[in-house]
Design an enzyme around this catalytic site. Structure first.
Site, short mmCIF file in Angstrom:
data_model
loop_
_atom_site.label_atom_id
_atom_site.label_comp_id
_atom_site.label_asym_id
_atom_site.label_seq_id
_atom_site.Cartn_x
_atom_site.Cartn_y
_atom_site.Cartn_z
N LYS A 184 0.83 -1.23 0.00
CA LYS A 184 0.00 0.00 0.00
C LYS A 184 0.86 1.27 0.00
O LYS A 184 0.44 2.29 -0.56
CB LYS A 184 -0.97 0.01 1.19
CG LYS A 184 -1.83 -1.23 1.33
CD LYS A 184 -2.71 -1.50 0.12
CE LYS A 184 -3.14 -2.95 0.07
NZ LYS A 184 -3.80 -3.37 -1.16
N GLU A 222 -2.61 7.62 7.83
CA GLU A 222 -3.33 8.57 6.99
C GLU A 222 -4.24 9.40 7.87
O GLU A 222 -4.65 8.97 8.95
CB GLU A 222 -4.23 7.82 5.98
CG GLU A 222 -3.51 7.22 4.80
CD GLU A 222 -4.42 6.42 3.89
OE1 GLU A 222 -3.92 5.85 2.92
OE2 GLU A 222 -5.64 6.37 4.15
N ARG A 272 -8.15 -7.90 -9.13
CA ARG A 272 -8.93 -9.14 -9.32
C ARG A 272 -10.34 -8.79 -9.79
O ARG A 272 -10.70 -7.61 -9.80
CB ARG A 272 -9.05 -9.87 -7.97
CG ARG A 272 -9.74 -8.99 -6.94
CD ARG A 272 -10.14 -9.71 -5.66
NE ARG A 272 -11.02 -8.88 -4.85
CZ ARG A 272 -10.63 -7.99 -3.96
NH1 ARG A 272 -9.34 -7.75 -3.76
NH2 ARG A 272 -11.52 -7.30 -3.27
C1 MV4 Z 1 -10.13 4.90 5.35
C2 MV4 Z 1 -11.29 5.54 5.79
C3 MV4 Z 1 -11.21 6.84 6.20
N1 MV4 Z 1 -10.02 7.48 6.19
N2 MV4 Z 1 -8.98 5.59 5.36
C4 MV4 Z 1 -11.90 0.51 4.83
C5 MV4 Z 1 -11.50 -0.59 3.92
C6 MV4 Z 1 -10.22 -0.21 3.30
N3 MV4 Z 1 -10.27 -0.40 1.88
C7 MV4 Z 1 -10.01 1.23 3.67
N4 MV4 Z 1 -11.12 1.64 4.48
C8 MV4 Z 1 -11.25 2.92 4.90
N5 MV4 Z 1 -10.11 3.64 4.92
C9 MV4 Z 1 -8.94 6.84 5.76
N6 MV4 Z 1 -7.79 7.51 5.74
C10 MV4 Z 1 -12.48 4.81 5.74
C11 MV4 Z 1 -12.47 3.51 5.31
C12 MV4 Z 1 -13.74 2.84 5.23
C13 MV4 Z 1 -14.57 2.65 6.36
C14 MV4 Z 1 -14.21 3.03 7.63
C15 MV4 Z 1 -15.03 2.84 8.71
C16 MV4 Z 1 -16.28 2.21 8.53
C17 MV4 Z 1 -16.66 1.81 7.29
C18 MV4 Z 1 -15.81 2.02 6.19
C19 MV4 Z 1 -16.23 1.62 4.93
C20 MV4 Z 1 -15.43 1.82 3.86
C21 MV4 Z 1 -14.18 2.43 4.01
#
Ligand code: MV4
Length: 488
Positions: A115, A199, A291
């Protein structure tokens, strides 16, 4: 074109790939565990091989799978999602054995799997990234200094993580202190690497992902976006296309950014670029999934493009069937995941026998499943039973159609997510398109689901489910019957 494709997966996605191969006149070779022997994907493949040992290992056994492919005359392998799908070592091993891996290059998988490396590539390619670190955190002092600079809340992320694993939100210095070591050791155990970065944590963003298709001739296209904001503990429950918060201009801008992201790693297959979009409609690159994804069906429904077929054709060296100026979105699609889980009990898995089954049909409804009456849901795999995807010309038409489809669905014998999904279809906020990643947590009561604060509860519940299942399997049938009738 390929003569025979080995499908290194199971369940609904194995069946989805078999269907695509049939339309392309490609023979299919399924591999399966003992518990999957009687399932639909095995029946529908031209050939099938049992690979053990146990329920999981066969699907992950790189060298056994490659040997089988060679022995049975397959010329390509489709990994589906999960299992070996994002395993660069497997993609490389296919190449080394003159088998085509139906997916991107090992190099693209490797670059996007890291990442921090992916953030650097995106920055260089002019794709906006979430404000944060570009190198692993070296010490707690480092972490505190940087958090003070960007301001709390911050999110710690394992560099080798992804899909919601190896993440922690820190609201203050104390939490950062506590979670830094935890994320580090969890990352070491789960991914073998303890590199962690940080982040700025974005509050209540939308999770928007852009579908990419690319070929070996340098063509890279995007098929618009999916809004996957409705998730519970990073498990997606409902996905839609297109997003209700994007307009044509933002779609175009994000689509172009996703194409730049894919081009930066010479991408030549189907893939997905994930973004977070905040309330001011700023977008930030999160990660790229190298994928086919569960929710690809909503994009297929609104574009009319068969993504799995395009992926196979691209792997065989053919050109994409449509270039960007031939790709249009029409209407709205919603996908609901029908899981063998009990929404009333923190979505705990509910393996068991499906005692009756009637699936919905009619205009605008598509079912991708692997189940039937008499199917026994094993406790060993993810609990996805089927996906319902609907399409309609308007958003409200799509919501109504999904509600109708869920209402027609009859699955007895195991508890499923259907009642929960029906409630979402009747929720005024969902109907009005008012949802972001905070939707589930802010609608627990409205949707009649209990919150689970203790993550350990679920671990214990799952362990109990597996233990109960193996007791059932090992106990003599007669005794089992007697016990049941005594107990009820
Ligand atoms: C985040 C974020 C907010 N800020 N990163 C979740 C899965 C992964 N792909 C990355 N994700 C997130 N990263 C930053 N800097 C919010 C998510 C996030 C999320 C967080 C809390 C509850 C539900 C979520 C659903 C999708 C993404």
């Amino acid at each position: 074109m390929f003569k025979k494709v080995l499908i290194a997966n199971r369940g609904e996605i194995a069946l989805r790939i078999i269907r695509a191969c049939k339309e392309l006149s490609i023979r299919t070779l399924a591999i399966h565990s003992e518990v999957d022997a009687a399932t639909l994907f095995v029946k529908n493949a031209d050939e099938a091989c049992l690979v053990g040992p146990g329920p999981i290992e066969g699907y992950l056994n790189i060298y056994r799978i490659i040997d089988l492919a060679k022995q049975k005359g397959a010329d390509a392998i489709h990994p589906g999602y999960g299992f070996l799908a994002e395993n660069a070592e497997f993609a490389q091993a296919c190449q080394d054995n003159n088998l085509t891996f139906i997916g991107p290059s090992p190099k693209a998988i490797r670059m996007m799997g890291d990442k921090i490396a992916a953030r650097k590539i995106m920055k260089k390619a002019g794709v906006p990234i979430v404000p944060g670190l570009m190198a692993p955190i070296q010490s707690l002092g480092d972490a505190e200094g940087f958090a003070n600079k960007i301001g709390y809340p911050v999110m710690l992320k394992a560099s080798a993580g992804g899909g919601g694993r190896g993440l922690r939100v820190c609201n203050n210095r104390d939490e950062l202190k506590k979670f830094f070591q935890i994320v580090r050791s969890e990352a070491k155990i789960a991914f073998g690497k303890d590199a962690v970065f940080m982040e700025k944590f974005l509050l209540s963003p939308h999770h928007i992902e852009i579908q990419i298709l690319a070929d070996k001739h340098g063509n890279v296209t995007h098929l618009g976006e999916r809004d996957c904001s409705i998730q519970r503990r990073h498990q997606k429950l409902i996905e839609i296309a297109p997003s209700l918060m994007l307009d044509d201009a933002l779609r175009e801008e994000m689509g172009r950014a996703a194409v730049r992201a894919a081009s930066a790693v010479n991408y030549d297959s189907a893939g997905t670029v994930e973004f977070l979009v905040d309330a001011n409609r700023n977008f930030y690159f999160l990660e790229m999934n190298t994928r086919i994804q569960v929710e690809h069906t909503v994009t297929e429904e609104v574009t009319g493009i068969d993504i799995v077929k395009e992926m196979i054709r691209a792997a065989a060296g053919q050109r994409l069937s449509q270039l960007q100026d031939e790709i249009f979105l029409r209407g709205y699609a919603i996908e609901c995941r029908i899981n063998a889980e009990d929404p009333q009990q923190q979505f705990v898995p509910t393996p068991g026998e499906i005692t009756s089954y009637y699936s919905p049909g009619g205009f605008g409804i598509r079912i991708d499943g692997n189940i039937y009456k008499g199917y026994v849901v094993p406790p060993y795999y993810d609990s996805l039973l089927a996906k319902v995807t609907v399409r309609a010309m308007s958003w409200s038409g799509a919501v109504q159609r999904m509600h109708r489809a869920l209402d027609e669905y009859v699955i007895r014998g195991v508890k499923t997510t259907i009642p929960f999904l029906k409630q979402v279809m009747q929720d005024p906020d969902f109907e009005k398109g008012r949802f972001d990643t905070s939707y589930i947590d802010s609608h627990l009561e409205k949707l009649n689901i209990a919150s689970a604060e203790n993550g350990m509860d679920k671990v214990i519940a799952i362990a109990a489910v597996i233990a109960a299942h193996s007791r059932k399997e090992t106990r003599p049938l007669g005794k089992e019957r007697r016990k049941k009738s005594q107990g009820r």
